[in-house]
Design an enzyme around this catalytic site. Sequence first.
Site, PDB file in Angstrom:
ATOM      1  CB  THR A  40      -0.930   0.002   1.230  1.00  0.00           C
ATOM      2  OG1 THR A  40      -1.819  -1.125   1.155  1.00  0.00           O
ATOM      3  CG2 THR A  40      -1.742   1.278   1.317  1.00  0.00           C
ATOM      4  N   GLY A  46      -6.205  -8.095   4.640  1.00  0.00           N
ATOM      5  CA  GLY A  46      -5.729  -7.617   3.348  1.00  0.00           C
ATOM      6  C   GLY A  46      -4.236  -7.408   3.310  1.00  0.00           C
ATOM      7  CB  VAL A  47      -1.414  -8.773   4.315  1.00  0.00           C
ATOM      8  CG1 VAL A  47      -1.896  -9.859   5.243  1.00  0.00           C
ATOM      9  CG2 VAL A  47      -1.592  -9.199   2.855  1.00  0.00           C
ATOM     10  CB  CYS A  48      -0.511  -3.350   3.872  1.00  0.00           C
ATOM     11  SG  CYS A  48      -1.100  -2.612   5.394  1.00  0.00           S
ATOM     12  CG  ASN A  49       0.119  -6.947  -1.856  1.00  0.00           C
ATOM     13  OD1 ASN A  49      -0.470  -6.802  -2.921  1.00  0.00           O
ATOM     14  ND2 ASN A  49       1.396  -7.268  -1.790  1.00  0.00           N
TER      15      ASN A  49
END
Length: 533
Positions: A90, A372-375
């Site tokens: 992100t 969403g693991v910042c991806n």
Amino acid sequence: MRSLVDDFATEMNSNLFGNPHSNSPSSTLSTGVIESTRLQALAFFKADPEHFDLIFVANATAAIKLVMDCLSDHSQRAASWYRYHADSHTSLVGVRETAGGSYGCFKYDKEVDDWIHSRHSQNFHKPSLQSHSTEGFSLFAYPAQSNMNGRRLPLSWFGDIRSCNTPSSQVFTLLDAAAYVATAQLDLRDPDNAPDFTALSFYKTFGFPDLGALIVRKASGHVLSERRYFGGGTVDMVINGTINGANTDAWHAKKSTSLHEMLEDGTPASHNILALNLALKAHQRLFGSMENVSRHTCNLIKTLYDDMSRLVHANGLLVCKIYEGSPSKYGTSRDQGPTIAFNTRNSRGEWIGKSDFERLAILNKIQLRTGGVCNPGGIASALQMSAKEMRDNFNEGLRCGNELDEINGKPTGIIRVSLGAMSSMKDVEMFMVFMQLFIDTSPERPRILRSFDSMGSTEIASPHKKVYRPESKATVCVEDSIAEPTCPVATCMESFRTRELLWSHLSVHKIGRAGKTLTSKTEGCLGMHTWRR
């Protein structure tokens, strides 16, 4: 980690470290540690200080933002464009909001290869990617390793891109190496084929301290020199303007000896840098080299991947849906890092909620990440979500970190397990014992849900495929005290060391059917919150 923290405590108790922007003995000591550590950190990445400089920052995101801030102030910003890879974290995606010209996303590696080939053959940008002006500079950013599924991207793009730059059309490269450097050797020996800017986090490699860095290729450092903001320690002289006088009185002279003097704002994090100095020594003492760490973690993740991919219910349905990057192959460190992204399903083909999975993992003292693991690009690709679906999910109430685990038959996020230098085969074995909790050993004919078809796979184990058969009992940790007394199967809590009884309990409470109303008995049981739509 313990020895590192002990070493740090000893240093802090034995010495006084002052503000390096002074000449006192304590300040001189800090300055010496900072500059020595800077050189050691460059050496760790095999970067020659003649060709590279290292700027200490808070974390990898701060390093990315520093590049963004500098380029946003560049005089040719309006003639620039920004491109990033779909696998980007992100923090790389967010750079687009300050792009002076156009911005866009390469969805696949092949699109990047085609664009580079086009620049080589025509010596100018593809029409679909060029900005309104062919003059200026542009920036292409991507991760060395996906922080979602561990896929490692080509490191050959930097030299290929640089080889077709011209004075009027230059593309600079920004590498997010945060996930990569945790278990792989970042090799910057060849400055001609290295990224212009490399963002990384030391805490991901060493666990301590919380510190990041931006490594800058000195031949490219000039594009960072037009940053308008200046902080303490980055200027040699400042003259204030006046309220009633002429603003022409306001003036400042930037430091120009080195990039790090120009860009390290304020008092350096000298204590964290001291801890990094000790971490580099401890890492060398414990592991010898990053090559050793890479081989170790590569073998571990291959074993874990093989075992997880063979987990099946008694009726033949696979337990795990593993989201592999393409092209990627577990067991090959060049292509794949020690990370597995997956979701789990019960024997009826229903998704088991990632939040419920994580709760059980916490009870069993297993550290992992879900969501969403910042991806955003990786999640969209893995779960086959269109932009419309993602917007619809947001409108349905999906937010970062909440427990809305499934919408319209699709998971809203993933479960991610990662291994590191300190991981062992025992950790892999214990995780596989934990995974037994999700295996149903009661034979039942598989029922394929429509949502499975939309994911493009029936996920039934091949009759010729070797499957993972667990032992009859699993060592689990489910505390009796957290069960609600009125739970229909509360009397079974003491027997939860058997996989079958735990599965029965989970089935009663419809765990894995996120988005549906759970029974009122669920609240409090296993630390769950009743979810009603």
